[in-house]
Design an enzyme around this catalytic site. Structure first.
Site, PDB file in Angstrom:
ATOM      1  N   HIS A  61       0.821  -1.215   0.000  1.00 41.83           N
ATOM      2  CA  HIS A  61       0.000   0.000   0.000  1.00 41.83           C
ATOM      3  C   HIS A  61       0.860   1.273   0.000  1.00 41.83           C
ATOM      4  O   HIS A  61       0.445   2.302   0.514  1.00 41.83           O
ATOM      5  CB  HIS A  61      -0.987  -0.007   1.169  1.00 41.83           C
ATOM      6  CG  HIS A  61      -2.091  -1.008   0.983  1.00 41.83           C
ATOM      7  ND1 HIS A  61      -3.343  -0.670   0.543  1.00 41.83           N
ATOM      8  CD2 HIS A  61      -2.111  -2.362   1.140  1.00 41.83           C
ATOM      9  CE1 HIS A  61      -4.098  -1.774   0.459  1.00 41.83           C
ATOM     10  NE2 HIS A  61      -3.369  -2.807   0.809  1.00 41.83           N
ATOM     11  N   ASP A  98       2.184   2.264  -3.032  1.00 46.26           N
ATOM     12  CA  ASP A  98       2.193   2.809  -4.403  1.00 46.26           C
ATOM     13  C   ASP A  98       1.315   4.057  -4.549  1.00 46.26           C
ATOM     14  O   ASP A  98       1.766   5.082  -5.068  1.00 46.26           O
ATOM     15  CB  ASP A  98       1.889   1.743  -5.472  1.00 46.26           C
ATOM     16  CG  ASP A  98       0.574   0.995  -5.319  1.00 46.26           C
ATOM     17  OD1 ASP A  98      -0.129   1.222  -4.316  1.00 46.26           O
ATOM     18  OD2 ASP A  98       0.255   0.182  -6.212  1.00 46.26           O
ATOM     19  N   ASP A 126       0.994  -3.187  -9.689  1.00 46.65           N
ATOM     20  CA  ASP A 126       0.699  -4.403 -10.455  1.00 46.65           C
ATOM     21  C   ASP A 126       1.034  -4.208 -11.931  1.00 46.65           C
ATOM     22  O   ASP A 126       1.714  -5.027 -12.550  1.00 46.65           O
ATOM     23  CB  ASP A 126      -0.789  -4.780 -10.327  1.00 46.65           C
ATOM     24  CG  ASP A 126      -1.247  -4.853  -8.877  1.00 46.65           C
ATOM     25  OD1 ASP A 126      -0.379  -4.926  -7.991  1.00 46.65           O
ATOM     26  OD2 ASP A 126      -2.464  -4.825  -8.643  1.00 46.65           O
TER      27      ASP A 126
HETATM   28  C1  GLA Z   1      -3.209  -4.217  -4.887  1.00 52.30           C
HETATM   29  C2  GLA Z   1      -3.236  -2.959  -5.754  1.00 52.30           C
HETATM   30  C3  GLA Z   1      -1.847  -2.335  -5.832  1.00 52.30           C
HETATM   31  C4  GLA Z   1      -1.257  -2.115  -4.444  1.00 52.30           C
HETATM   32  C5  GLA Z   1      -1.384  -3.387  -3.594  1.00 52.30           C
HETATM   33  C6  GLA Z   1      -0.994  -3.166  -2.161  1.00 52.30           C
HETATM   34  O1  GLA Z   1      -2.411  -5.211  -5.490  1.00 52.30           O
HETATM   35  O2  GLA Z   1      -3.683  -3.278  -7.049  1.00 52.30           O
HETATM   36  O3  GLA Z   1      -1.915  -1.124  -6.551  1.00 52.30           O
HETATM   37  O4  GLA Z   1      -1.835  -1.011  -3.805  1.00 52.30           O
HETATM   38  O5  GLA Z   1      -2.706  -3.902  -3.603  1.00 52.30           O
HETATM   39  O6  GLA Z   1       0.346  -2.828  -2.064  1.00 52.30           O
END
Ligand code: GLA
Length: 381
Positions: free
Chosen positions: A33, A35, A172
């Site tokens: 969390h 990003d 991602d």
């Molecule tokens: C999911 C979201 C990402 C990121 C993660 C937690 O995968 O798609 O953008 O925020 O959770 O790090």
């Protein structure tokens, strides 16, 4: 998969595909969390992912099918609608199409589109980012648009934020696009700036997929996103990434207890990404492993995005032989735990962990050993 998708395309649409692309799933290695808080992350593209194939049509009809037992979807080029229920899988490619068109690029009017995946669903390995990127590659190829990798990441995230409706960051999509075999992808999400960090030899990744998913997972993700933005505002900064742990210690009493817990996770996690990068470069895998487990503990105690199942796996993996460290991977609230191990951690070691889990929860986790892989690519024939 290249031969398999071509064959499946022929079986589904009675014609040859014109374009084929592949995009990998990803492990979130460190940077939970961070990003969407302007921070840094480390991830790895993995040797499982999504393949898509496309052939253009002249009649303005868009037929989208998958091998995942989900309904085939028919959409019209002159009406971009969002689907719900079991057909909502099509929102990922259609959202990318909308993002490409919205950025002034040409998009194919009609087409037949097929997606195939060997990513376990719901494990937090980012099948959605993979289908978005693979779709973006075939859509761009079909109209001869040259789209830089950075732009693909931006468009795929835009699709997810604005069409699908998940306020995710770019971890991602960034990792799936910039993956490199035997490397981790490092992203400074503010730029964004993408790089890679070599993986020391002998590192292995294992995934323990619990198949559990909080019923409110999307709502909880969005709630954490809001809590982080509120905490940043209360601290008078644009991003939580603007606050160092030292500064945070001085000001945390000025914000609410919940906001302080969320912010602490993000602020410390960004430091852990830096330390893990240094540890990897120095080959100090024991130190990196401790950081992974510390990240999980912070999820458990401060960000509160872990679950009893994920905690149990980390508790069981932490003391196990040949395991450097383990943590939840991805958004949390269910999904999977990743473990970083030495090459000596074996199938039987993994089975012992799974058996302990089964005794406790009367359900068995899927166990996967993953290799790192290269990022998304158009497949030339
Ligand atoms: C999911 C979201 C990402 C990121 C993660 C937690 O995968 O798609 O953008 O925020 O959770 O790090």
């Amino acid at each position: 998969m290249n031969a398999a998708i071509r064959q499946k395309f022929r079986a589904t649409f009675s014609r040859e595909p014109e374009f084929v692309a592949r995009a990998p799933g990803r492990i979130e290695f460190m940077g939970n969390h961070t990003d969407y808080n302007g921070g840094t992350v480390l991830g790895a593209a993995i040797d499982r992912g999504v393949w898509v194939a496309l052939a253009r049509r002249e009649d303005g009809v868009r037929e989208l099918a998958t091998d995942q037992g989900r309904p085939r979807v028919t959409a019209r080029a002159n009406r971009l609608e969002k689907f719900s229920g079991p057909s909502s899988w099509a929102n990922y490619p259609l959202g990318v199409l909308a993002a490409l068109a919205g950025s002034g690029r040409r998009v194919p009017a009609g087409f037949d589109f097929l997606a195939m995946s060997d990513l376990p669903a719901g494990a937090g390995l980012s099948s959605s980012a993979a289908i978005e990127l693979a779709a973006a590659l075939v859509f761009a190829a079909a109209t001869d648009e040259r789209v830089e990798r950075e732009t693909l990441v931006k468009l795929a995230r835009h699709a997810e934020n604005n069409f699908v409706g998940v306020p995710c960051g770019l971890l991602d999509q960034g990792v799936s696009a910039f993956g490199k075999k035997e490397h981790l992808v490092f992203i400074d999400c503010r730029g964004p700036r993408f790089g890679t960090v070599p993986l020391p030899s002998g590192v292995n990744f294992w995934i323990f997929n619990t198949h559990t998913k909080h019923a409110l997972v999307d709502g909880l993700y969005a709630a954490r996103h809001r809590e982080c933005l509120t905490a940043a505002q209360a601290l008078g900064v644009e991003w939580l990434a603007d606050v160092s742990p030292g500064q945070f210690a001085l000001v945390q009493k000025n914000i609410g207890a919940v906001a302080a817990k969320r912010a602490r996770h993000v602020v410390d996690e960004i430091v852990r990404v830096g330390s893990a990068t240094a540890g990897l470069r120095a080959g100090d895998l024991a130190a990196v492993g401790r950081l992974l487990t510390a990240s999980h503990r912070s999820s458990q105690n401060f960000f509160e995005n872990s679950t009893a199942e994920l905690d149990f796996l980390v508790d069981t993996l932490e003391p196990a032989e040949h395991v450097f460290g383990a943590r939840l991977t991805g958004g949390g609230f269910g999904g999977a735990v990743m473990a970083m191990t030495s090459g000596s951690f074996s199938e039987s070691g993994a089975r012992e962990i799974a058996a302990a889990y089964e005794r406790k929860f009367a359900a068995s986790p899927d166990v996967l050993r993953l290799q790192t892989a290269d990022g998304a690519e158009l497949i030339r024939t």
